[in-house]
Design a protein around this motif. Structure first.
Motif, mmCIF file in Angstrom:
data_model
loop_
_atom_site.group_PDB
_atom_site.id
_atom_site.type_symbol
_atom_site.label_atom_id
_atom_site.label_comp_id
_atom_site.label_asym_id
_atom_site.label_seq_id
_atom_site.Cartn_x
_atom_site.Cartn_y
_atom_site.Cartn_z
ATOM 1 N N ILE A 57 58.698 31.425 66.044
ATOM 2 C CA ILE A 57 58.669 30.143 65.926
ATOM 3 C C ILE A 57 57.940 29.412 66.970
ATOM 4 O O ILE A 57 57.185 28.443 67.019
ATOM 5 N N GLN A 58 58.427 29.923 68.263
ATOM 6 C CA GLN A 58 57.632 29.639 69.502
ATOM 7 C C GLN A 58 56.382 29.744 69.523
ATOM 8 O O GLN A 58 55.505 28.615 70.022
ATOM 9 N N LEU A 59 55.880 30.700 69.184
ATOM 10 C CA LEU A 59 54.221 30.923 69.208
ATOM 11 C C LEU A 59 53.340 29.933 68.504
ATOM 12 O O LEU A 59 52.520 29.408 68.758
ATOM 13 N N THR A 60 54.078 29.934 67.103
ATOM 14 C CA THR A 60 53.291 29.033 66.078
ATOM 15 C C THR A 60 53.414 27.522 66.623
ATOM 16 O O THR A 60 52.384 26.765 66.295
ATOM 17 N N SER A 61 54.308 27.082 67.400
ATOM 18 C CA SER A 61 54.252 25.950 67.882
ATOM 19 C C SER A 61 53.491 25.544 68.839
ATOM 20 O O SER A 61 52.978 24.241 68.916
ATOM 21 N N GLU A 77 64.920 40.184 64.614
ATOM 22 C CA GLU A 77 65.110 39.776 66.028
ATOM 23 C C GLU A 77 64.065 38.771 66.669
ATOM 24 O O GLU A 77 64.219 38.069 67.610
ATOM 25 N N HIS A 78 62.733 38.893 66.250
ATOM 26 C CA HIS A 78 61.591 38.253 66.871
ATOM 27 C C HIS A 78 61.146 36.850 66.261
ATOM 28 O O HIS A 78 60.406 36.062 66.443
ATOM 29 N N VAL A 79 62.076 36.502 65.190
ATOM 30 C CA VAL A 79 61.928 35.163 64.315
ATOM 31 C C VAL A 79 61.733 33.875 65.390
ATOM 32 O O VAL A 79 60.934 33.157 65.123
ATOM 33 N N THR A 80 62.606 34.022 66.567
ATOM 34 C CA THR A 80 62.651 32.776 67.202
ATOM 35 C C THR A 80 61.338 32.902 68.199
ATOM 36 O O THR A 80 60.946 31.685 68.363
ATOM 37 N N ASP A 81 61.064 33.908 68.709
ATOM 38 C CA ASP A 81 59.715 34.157 69.277
ATOM 39 C C ASP A 81 58.591 33.756 68.429
ATOM 40 O O ASP A 81 57.721 33.054 69.145
ATOM 41 N N TYR A 86 50.935 42.899 66.414
ATOM 42 C CA TYR A 86 50.321 42.181 65.660
ATOM 43 C C TYR A 86 50.627 40.540 65.555
ATOM 44 O O TYR A 86 49.784 39.631 65.454
ATOM 45 N N THR A 87 51.949 40.322 65.345
ATOM 46 C CA THR A 87 52.577 39.118 65.415
ATOM 47 C C THR A 87 52.057 38.171 66.859
ATOM 48 O O THR A 87 52.086 37.012 66.809
ATOM 49 N N ASN A 88 51.927 38.800 68.083
ATOM 50 C CA ASN A 88 51.752 38.097 69.105
ATOM 51 C C ASN A 88 50.220 37.819 69.049
ATOM 52 O O ASN A 88 49.842 36.824 69.840
ATOM 53 N N LEU A 89 49.318 37.935 67.954
ATOM 54 C CA LEU A 89 48.153 37.454 67.714
ATOM 55 C C LEU A 89 48.045 35.969 67.250
ATOM 56 O O LEU A 89 47.100 35.495 67.240
ATOM 57 N N VAL A 90 49.319 35.782 66.885
ATOM 58 C CA VAL A 90 49.280 34.365 66.163
ATOM 59 C C VAL A 90 48.965 33.288 67.045
ATOM 60 O O VAL A 90 48.497 32.074 66.571
ATOM 61 N N SER A 91 48.877 33.414 68.327
ATOM 62 C CA SER A 91 48.637 32.412 69.250
ATOM 63 C C SER A 91 46.975 32.019 69.088
ATOM 64 O O SER A 91 46.693 30.946 69.383
ATOM 65 N N ALA A 110 50.058 32.159 57.723
ATOM 66 C CA ALA A 110 48.924 31.285 57.523
ATOM 67 C C ALA A 110 49.349 29.829 56.951
ATOM 68 O O ALA A 110 48.681 28.829 57.104
ATOM 69 N N MET A 111 50.598 29.972 55.958
ATOM 70 C CA MET A 111 51.003 28.593 55.512
ATOM 71 C C MET A 111 51.926 27.985 56.615
ATOM 72 O O MET A 111 52.565 26.944 56.233
ATOM 73 N N ARG A 112 52.065 28.248 57.611
ATOM 74 C CA ARG A 112 52.714 27.756 58.930
ATOM 75 C C ARG A 112 54.128 27.740 58.594
ATOM 76 O O ARG A 112 54.836 26.466 58.433
ATOM 77 N N MET A 113 54.674 28.770 57.840
ATOM 78 C CA MET A 113 56.058 28.771 57.134
ATOM 79 C C MET A 113 57.113 28.331 58.401
ATOM 80 O O MET A 113 58.151 27.975 58.162
#
Length: 208
Positions: free
Chosen positions: A194-198, A188-192, A100-105, A166-169
């Motif tokens: 942050i990189q995706l949202t950037s 453990e995926h928090v760093t990944d 699911y979080t991989n869809l953030v791209s 959504a709020m780009r935390m």
């Protein structure tokens, strides 16, 4: 892209091109603020071409929302298909959460779904939002083999994930409280994440 170039694409590719553009515009501007003109500019075609293909803004938003829901359902089912049967409920939830979080791209996908859910009062979009949500819930519960409580807990975590994205935390990662909240949510995926949202690109100025 000119209308002639768009017509040379396959019908499916043309629709996907415009729906992806619609997700970006509706995601950032909402249903009320999104226009077929802005979507046409984002897709690189004429407004008349968009209207001929979809018949107007209401149907375009409906199809963009259905596309967003379908993308979530597809990544969940792809993930479930890879289960061996040895996974614990925690393993399953974590695998689905990563998918699911991989869809953030594609930020437009998530925001389009949030806009759809906010229209629960609408006679057209309310039933659509509930149906989309329940389709994904049923897949999580029945196809992944989670109990109702496990699936409910997963959805509660998923909605927190959606709101944070959504709020780009991740842009507040320098704040210890924000990092603490995201670490508890994403592990453990928090760093990944942050990189995706950037890497998310905002709408072009002409589509705003």
């Amino acid at each position: 892209m000119s209308d002639d170039e768009a017509r040379r694409m396959s019908a499916g590719d043309r629709r996907e091109q415009i729906l992806a553009a619609a997700s970006r515009v509706f995601g950032e501007r909402g249903y009320a603020g999104g226009t077929t003109d802005a979507i046409a500019r984002e897709a690189g075609v004429s407004q008349a071409y968009v209207v001929r293909m979809f018949g107007g803004k209401e149907n375009l938003f409906k199809e963009a929302a259905e596309r967003a829901s379908r993308l979530v359902l597809e990544v969940f089912r792809d993930t479930i298909a890879g289960f061996t049967g040895d996974e614990t409920a925690h393993d399953k939830r974590m695998a689905l959460a990563v998918a699911y979080t991989n869809l953030v791209s594609d930020r437009g996908t998530l925001l389009t779904l949030l806009h759809l859910f906010s229209l629960g009062h609408d006679a057209t979009f309310g039933p659509l939002g509930r149906a989309c949500f329940l389709n994904v819930y049923r897949a999580t519960r029945d196809e992944a083999g989670l109990t109702s409580q496990e699936a409910s807990d997963f959805f509660a975590q998923g909605m927190l994930t959606t709101v944070l994205l959504a709020m780009r935390m991740p842009e507040a990662a320098g704040d210890p409280a924000a990092m603490d909240l995201m670490s508890c949510t994403f592990g453990e995926h928090v760093t990944d994440l942050i990189q995706l949202t950037s890497m998310q690109a905002p709408l072009q100025p002409g589509s705003r």
